[in-house]
Design an enzyme around this catalytic site. Structure first.
Site, mmCIF file in Angstrom:
data_model
loop_
_atom_site.group_PDB
_atom_site.id
_atom_site.type_symbol
_atom_site.label_atom_id
_atom_site.label_comp_id
_atom_site.label_asym_id
_atom_site.label_seq_id
_atom_site.Cartn_x
_atom_site.Cartn_y
_atom_site.Cartn_z
ATOM 1 N N LYS A 190 23.079 21.631 -51.672
ATOM 2 C CA LYS A 190 22.754 21.179 -50.312
ATOM 3 C C LYS A 190 21.884 22.233 -49.636
ATOM 4 C CE LYS A 190 25.364 18.809 -46.682
ATOM 5 N NZ LYS A 190 26.676 18.757 -46.024
ATOM 6 N N LEU A 191 20.736 21.793 -49.150
ATOM 7 C CA LEU A 191 19.733 22.713 -48.589
ATOM 8 C C LEU A 191 19.404 22.319 -47.159
ATOM 9 C CD1 LEU A 191 17.359 22.382 -51.661
ATOM 10 C CD2 LEU A 191 18.630 24.471 -51.088
#
Ligand code: E4P
Length: 217
Positions: free
Chosen positions: A87-88
């Site tokens: 997750k960015l």
């Protein structure tokens, strides 16, 4: 439509998994902190524990905000378990990292998305999932569901494969509206999933059936 649960609470994840309709889990640093999960090794172990409960994708968020840091953290997270999705955050280096991971077959979830333009960038960078936060938009008197509709329209125009993961879902009507709008996934609390079960006519109808059965048996 996939159902993800938005928590790092193992008991709630297990309860949703046991219901038989769970497709994955999303976490974020705030949700991990809420469960008291701190320090690197404990955090990594907790992600593995979650993967061992569910069959589907588990989003694990990087803490770094620079490209090199995100790549290092993301690679370590992806190596933890095949179910991990990196997750960015939706920032410049996050988009660069998303492109880096997509070219290497590592799945990503671009988070903190609040506009169609941000979602377009995430898709261009090859994100597996894009997470528009509908509840947080509603919180500031902006129509979160409209963002889902706009992203759906844009992605369909160009056949982008990035899945729309409606995040910051707060209640059952969000789930139903997201389904109507064609969101690929929703992530919300256990209550938003279990709330879908409820209808007073189901309860009264069942009570009547059981009463009538008892009369003749
Ligand atoms: C999930 O990926 C998001 O981090 C989460 O849905 C945010 O939800 P909140 O706005 O209720 O904190």
């Amino acid at each position: 439509m996939k159902f993800f649960i938005d928590t790092a609470n193992l008991a709630q994840i297990k309860e949703a998994q046991d219901l038989g309709v769970l497709d994955g889990v999303t976490t974020n640093p705030s949700l991990m902190a809420k469960e008291g999960i701190t320090e690197h090794d404990n955090i990594m172990k907790h992600y593995v524990d979650i993967c061992n409960i569910v069959d589907g994708d588990v989003s694990a968020e990087v803490i770094a905000t620079d490209f090199d840091g995100m790549v290092k953290e993301g690679e370590a997270l992806a190596e933890l378990h095949e179910q991990i999705v990196v997750k960015l955050p939706m920032i410049k280096d996050g988009i660069k990292a998303c492109k880096y991971f997509s070219e290497r077959g590592i799945r990503t979830n671009v988070t903190l998305v609040f506009s169609p333009g941000q979602a377009l960038l995430a898709a261009k960078a090859g994100a597996t999932y894009v997470s528009p936060f509908i509840g947080r938009l509603d919180d500031i008197s902006t129509d979160g569901l409209n963002l889902i509709a706009e992203i759906r329209h844009i992605y369909d125009n160009y056949d982008f494969k990035t899945q729309i993961l409606a995040a910051s879902v707060r209640h059952t009507m969000h789930v139903i509206d997201c389904a109507k709008l064609g969101a690929d996934v929703m992530t919300g609390p256990l209550s938003s999933i279990e709330g879908l079960l409820k209808h007073p006519l189901t309860d009264s109808g069942l009570a009547q059936f059981l009463e009538d059965y008892k009369k003749g048996n």
